[in-house]
Structures are given as C-alpha cells and as structure tokens.
Design an enzyme around this catalytic site. Structure first.
Site, PDB file in Angstrom:
ATOM      1  N   LYS A 194      -2.458  -1.597   0.439  1.00 48.22           N
ATOM      2  CA  LYS A 194      -1.936  -2.625   1.342  1.00 48.22           C
ATOM      3  C   LYS A 194      -0.499  -2.969   0.992  1.00 48.22           C
ATOM      4  O   LYS A 194      -0.011  -2.705  -0.116  1.00 48.22           O
ATOM      5  CB  LYS A 194      -2.798  -3.887   1.297  1.00 48.22           C
ATOM      6  CG  LYS A 194      -2.867  -4.592  -0.086  1.00 48.22           C
ATOM      7  CD  LYS A 194      -1.736  -5.559  -0.375  1.00 48.22           C
ATOM      8  CE  LYS A 194      -1.882  -6.271  -1.704  1.00 48.22           C
ATOM      9  NZ  LYS A 194      -0.693  -7.099  -2.060  1.00 48.22           N
ATOM     10  N   ASP A 253      -7.564  -9.803  -4.071  1.00 54.70           N
ATOM     11  CA  ASP A 253      -7.246  -8.897  -2.965  1.00 54.70           C
ATOM     12  C   ASP A 253      -8.445  -8.087  -2.487  1.00 54.70           C
ATOM     13  O   ASP A 253      -8.343  -7.360  -1.494  1.00 54.70           O
ATOM     14  CB  ASP A 253      -6.131  -7.927  -3.369  1.00 54.70           C
ATOM     15  CG  ASP A 253      -4.772  -8.601  -3.474  1.00 54.70           C
ATOM     16  OD1 ASP A 253      -4.622  -9.717  -2.945  1.00 54.70           O
ATOM     17  OD2 ASP A 253      -3.865  -8.009  -4.092  1.00 54.70           O
TER      18      ASP A 253
END
Length: 292
Positions: free
Chosen positions: A11, A139
């Site tokens: 990401k 995350d």
C-alpha cells in the site's frame, strides 16, 4: 486442496495526518490508503505444525514474524487442529511504509480461510478476519480490505472509497529505512506541525478527480521523520512528470503519481540510473486474492 498461493497487495498512503495522541501512547490518524499491484507472494501448504520460509530475505522466520503470528491467531480462533507451511516471497521493501509485513499477515489470514474452507463449519467473514488482524498491526485491517479506503483511529476504522482513478505510480526506496517510533516521536516534538487536507482528498476520490487527488495528497510525518534523501527523490519524481510526490506511511519510500503506466515506466527507467530500488506499480481495487 492442499496448497494455494495468495497475492497480498502492498500500500501507499495518499494522505496521512496525525490528529491526536491517546493516553496509551498510540496516535489517532486520519489517512487515505491505496492498495497496489505490487504484491507479496504468500504460498500456504497444509502441514502438521507451523513453519515459515522467506527465500532471499534477511527477515527473521521465527515467532516474531507477523506471518506466523497471523497463522497462530487463525488456528486458535477456528480451533482447527492443523498447521501450515508458509512461504513468503518478499517483493516490497522493508522499513518503507508500504505495509509489506501487514500484507504478509493479511495474505496468511485470507489464504488460510480459503485453504481450510472445507474443514470449517463456515468460512470466516471479512468482519471476523478484520477482528483477527487488528491486534497484529495497525495496517493489517486495511491490508485485508484493500482497494481505496479512508482509515481513521489507530487503523481500525475503515471506510471504503471509490476506486482511485487509473494512473501509474513509481516508488523509490532510499538506501536507509526510517524507524516508525522515531518518526512519531519527532512529530510529537513539533509545536505547529503541518496537516494535509484529508477531507479534500476524500472528496476528490468521490468525484473521480485525479488532479484533485494529486493536489490534496500529503503526509504529516514527511516534514519531521523522512529520510535525508526524500527531498531529492521527490524532485526527481517531479522532474520525470509526476503530478504529485510524497513519502508513504512513516517512510522511507517515496512515490510519484503519473497520468498512466506508460509515463511511470518511462520515469522509472530514468530514476533507475540514480536509485537502486525503483518500482513501477498502479492502484488495485481489491485486497488479497488467490493466484490463478
């Protein structure tokens, strides 16, 4: 089915703001996260115990590794008396702010849910997977969800956004990583830190406005905790046509947004003359998926 391979997306943070500090020392964040076509490759094979192989990586393959932690959590929650051999082919730089470790954990949770589907009373829901992933790392919930998300709290509050407009991205990793705790400590010492306009970025995504996304992209940690190389890398990205360039997460990777993949690939060819780790990627509208 005794074996499968999952591709688990890395990401970038299109926006990252620090909006508060909790009594327990955790920071409240307001972010927009974007999954990438750059993926970790996680192969899961049914086995008696738990084991991890990391070919070509210097990372520890012991109980401190988040991939093994994820497997242990899955088996504890489901009660399955079984195990798995995990092989993770790392494609994401370490200490980059790109969620490589979180992607590994998400790939394991998602993959085990697929691999052991026939042995479960029912497959675990996404809500259950998110609940299992959250204690592993801030995350991990986004790494499971993927796509484009507004992420708040300590990473536990997720709101899916419309997909990022088609574009190309180039990621450049400096020679040296950045410590996440050090980055946040540096932020806490700043009297008047800069804050990106996360709401404007959210609105631009809802309107499919790529120029608006580029204009609003920003990272509050960049000014206080980035690599010494960050300004030069940003300048290089912009000089090759990037419409925006910023650090992702707590660093140290820096990425640029380009109109399309062709531009990104041409830019990467130039940047590789100066930097050892340069990656071409693009937005991905999903989380982990089984390699076919």
């Amino acid at each position: 089915m005794d074996k499968l391979t999952v591709l688990a997306p890395a990401k970038v943070n299109l926006a990252l703001d620090v909006v508060g500090l909790r009594p327990n020392g955790y920071h409240d964040l307001d972010m927009v996260m974007q999954a990438l076509t750059l993926c970790e490759r996680v192969t899961l094979e049914k086995a008696e115990g738990l084991s991890l192989v990391l070919p070509g990586s210097d990372l520890p393959a012991d109980d401190s590794n988040i991939a093994l932690k994820a497997a242990r959590v899955f088996f504890q929650y489901t009660g399955l008396q079984s195990g798995v051999k995990i092989t993770v082919e790392k494609h994401t730089p370490v200490q980059a702010g790109m969620g490589g470790g979180s992607a590994d954990a998400a790939g394991v949770l998602f993959g085990l849910n697929e691999l052991y589907e026939a042995d479960l009373p029912r497959k675990l829901s996404m809500s259950e997977l998110l609940a299992l992933g959250a204690p592993l790392g801030a995350d991990v919930p986004f790494a499971l969800m993927g796509g484009t998300c507004r992420v708040q709290g300590i990473g536990d509050l997720l709101c899916a956004l419309p997909p990022m407009p088609d574009c190309g991205m180039v990621v450049v990793m400096p020679e040296q990583g950045v410590s996440t705790p050090a980055a946040f400590k540096a932020f806490d010492r700043v009297e008047k830190p800069w804050h990106p306009d996360v709401a404007a970025l959210d609105a631009a995504l809802r309107q499919g406005d790529f120029a608006g996304v580029c204009a609003a992209a920003g990272n509050a940690l960049e000014a206080v905790g980035s690599s010494p190389e960050t300004p030069a890398i940003k300048a290089s990205l912009c000089s090759t046509g990037a419409k925006a360039a910023l650090m992702t997460g707590s660093g140290a990777a820096v990425f640029g947004l380009y109109d399309d993949l062709t531009q990104a690939e041409a830019a990467a060819a130039v940047l590789r003359q100066s930097y050892a780790q340069v990656y071409v990627t693009a937005p991905l509208s999903s989380g982990p998926y089984v390699e076919r």
